[in-house]
Design a protein around this motif. Sequence first.
Motif, PDB file in Angstrom:
ATOM      1  N   GLU A 138       0.771  -1.257   0.031  1.00 63.25           N
ATOM      2  CA  GLU A 138      -0.131   0.048   0.164  1.00 63.25           C
ATOM      3  C   GLU A 138       1.075   1.145  -0.216  1.00 63.25           C
ATOM      4  N   TRP A 139       1.968   1.147   0.780  1.00 64.58           N
ATOM      5  CA  TRP A 139       2.765   2.388   0.757  1.00 64.58           C
ATOM      6  C   TRP A 139       3.221   2.610  -0.622  1.00 64.58           C
ATOM      7  N   VAL A 140       3.924   1.497  -1.455  1.00 65.92           N
ATOM      8  CA  VAL A 140       4.535   1.603  -2.634  1.00 65.92           C
ATOM      9  C   VAL A 140       3.245   2.188  -3.503  1.00 65.92           C
ATOM     10  N   MET A 141       2.047   1.577  -3.622  1.00 61.59           N
ATOM     11  CA  MET A 141       1.056   2.267  -4.585  1.00 61.59           C
ATOM     12  C   MET A 141       0.658   3.567  -4.140  1.00 61.59           C
ATOM     13  N   THR A 142       0.835   4.019  -3.046  1.00 61.34           N
ATOM     14  CA  THR A 142       0.549   5.451  -2.721  1.00 61.34           C
ATOM     15  C   THR A 142       1.824   6.409  -3.143  1.00 61.34           C
ATOM     16  N   LYS A 143       3.078   6.169  -2.916  1.00 67.42           N
ATOM     17  CA  LYS A 143       3.956   6.660  -3.536  1.00 67.42           C
ATOM     18  C   LYS A 143       4.104   6.726  -4.959  1.00 67.42           C
ATOM     19  N   MET A 144       3.820   5.798  -5.672  1.00 71.42           N
ATOM     20  CA  MET A 144       3.846   5.805  -7.159  1.00 71.42           C
ATOM     21  C   MET A 144       2.642   6.706  -7.558  1.00 71.42           C
ATOM     22  N   LEU A 145       1.506   6.648  -6.956  1.00 73.12           N
ATOM     23  CA  LEU A 145       0.538   7.561  -7.671  1.00 73.12           C
ATOM     24  C   LEU A 145       0.010   8.754  -6.491  1.00 73.12           C
ATOM     25  N   GLU A 146       1.021   9.360  -5.806  1.00 71.56           N
ATOM     26  CA  GLU A 146       0.820  10.346  -5.118  1.00 71.56           C
ATOM     27  C   GLU A 146       0.560  11.904  -6.060  1.00 71.56           C
ATOM     28  N   GLY A 147       0.798  11.589  -7.134  1.00 70.75           N
ATOM     29  CA  GLY A 147       0.905  12.564  -7.983  1.00 70.75           C
ATOM     30  C   GLY A 147      -0.974  12.804  -8.376  1.00 70.75           C
ATOM     31  N   VAL A 148      -1.364  11.608  -8.483  1.00 70.51           N
ATOM     32  CA  VAL A 148      -2.645  11.565  -8.973  1.00 70.51           C
ATOM     33  C   VAL A 148      -3.527  12.293  -7.707  1.00 70.51           C
ATOM     34  N   VAL A 149      -3.077  11.880  -6.681  1.00 69.10           N
ATOM     35  CA  VAL A 149      -3.914  12.655  -5.398  1.00 69.10           C
ATOM     36  C   VAL A 149      -3.774  14.121  -5.284  1.00 69.10           C
TER      37      VAL A 149
END
Length: 337
Positions: free
Chosen positions: A250-261
């Motif tokens: 979950e941390w990896v997914m959040t980091k990879m897609l933080e630009g979307v957020v």
Amino acid sequence: VDLMPRLQPLSPTRANDRSGDGKGALGAVKLKSTSHAHINFTGVQLEDTSAHPKLLLHRSPPRQQTKRDVLLYVTTHLSTNHFRCWTCWPHMLGRLQYISRHADLTVYAGYDQLKLSLAHVQAWLNSARSMLPNGTVRFFAGSNPGYESGAKLALQHAAREGWFNAYSWVIRVNPDVLVLDEAPLVRWMKMPDVSGVFANCVGFDDRHPEPYPWTNVTRHLHTDFTAFRPSVLPRGKDAYKRYQSFGAAEWVMTKMLEGVVKNGSDAYIMPFLPYDNMSSTPCRVKSSSIWHAHDQVEMGLMCGAGCAARWADPLSLWYQLDRHAREASRALQFYRV
């Protein structure tokens, strides 16, 4: 076209022998392959996680179809519970009109040391053949380095092999994450200003005022369900290596897609954990549109024998799931007192 290679028996003293002690599993078989690493069917274990996954099944549409722009990317370690749900996917997909018309299916099976029989693996392939009859179906086998690492590796393989390149959207799910109602997801996917549809693993009462570790956002994006435009993912075949030290998937997914957020192009199937008991357990998607079957009651409702009749009425199915989750939440609150 079934691309499962011809099977060749292994010596009983060498089958599945990783330690050199000669204590292999009787009856193991090995796939004769020219790939970078051999595949041992006691667990389809690729010796090197950098090796290319092995294509076991490629089924093309029966006739020329309009190009499909959505990919259903299913990742699994071929567990018994996953298979119970997998056998119910045809009943689920039969009610998902948009996904059935627009999606292809790719399965990545990473399984390690589970001593699965060839018959079990073949059952997965046979079920896959029946999915999305007008779409393309691919089934890959690779390694599974562990609970969290396996989830990260599945995404890394897909990016490196270019599995997402031909699609406008990817819906990444596990076999036990089932779609009760596709309408909310489809509505967001059609919006040009939305690039990701997520489930947020944060309780309503314990939302973090500060960003999560290694990120600049207060979201915690679930990995067993994620939908995104491939264009927002990191570029380059080695782009994912720098994320592997971020711990949980979950941390990896959040980091990879933080630009979307951060740019506001995110939408949420589950904006926060909806049931109190989920605040002390791993995140599971539980919404009226998508539900992660986890305990035995949920598995019994959504998966296994008799699921065809239950999937005939997804709304009634959700009422039963919601009632069970609320009862479990109240029970946990009682024991906490």
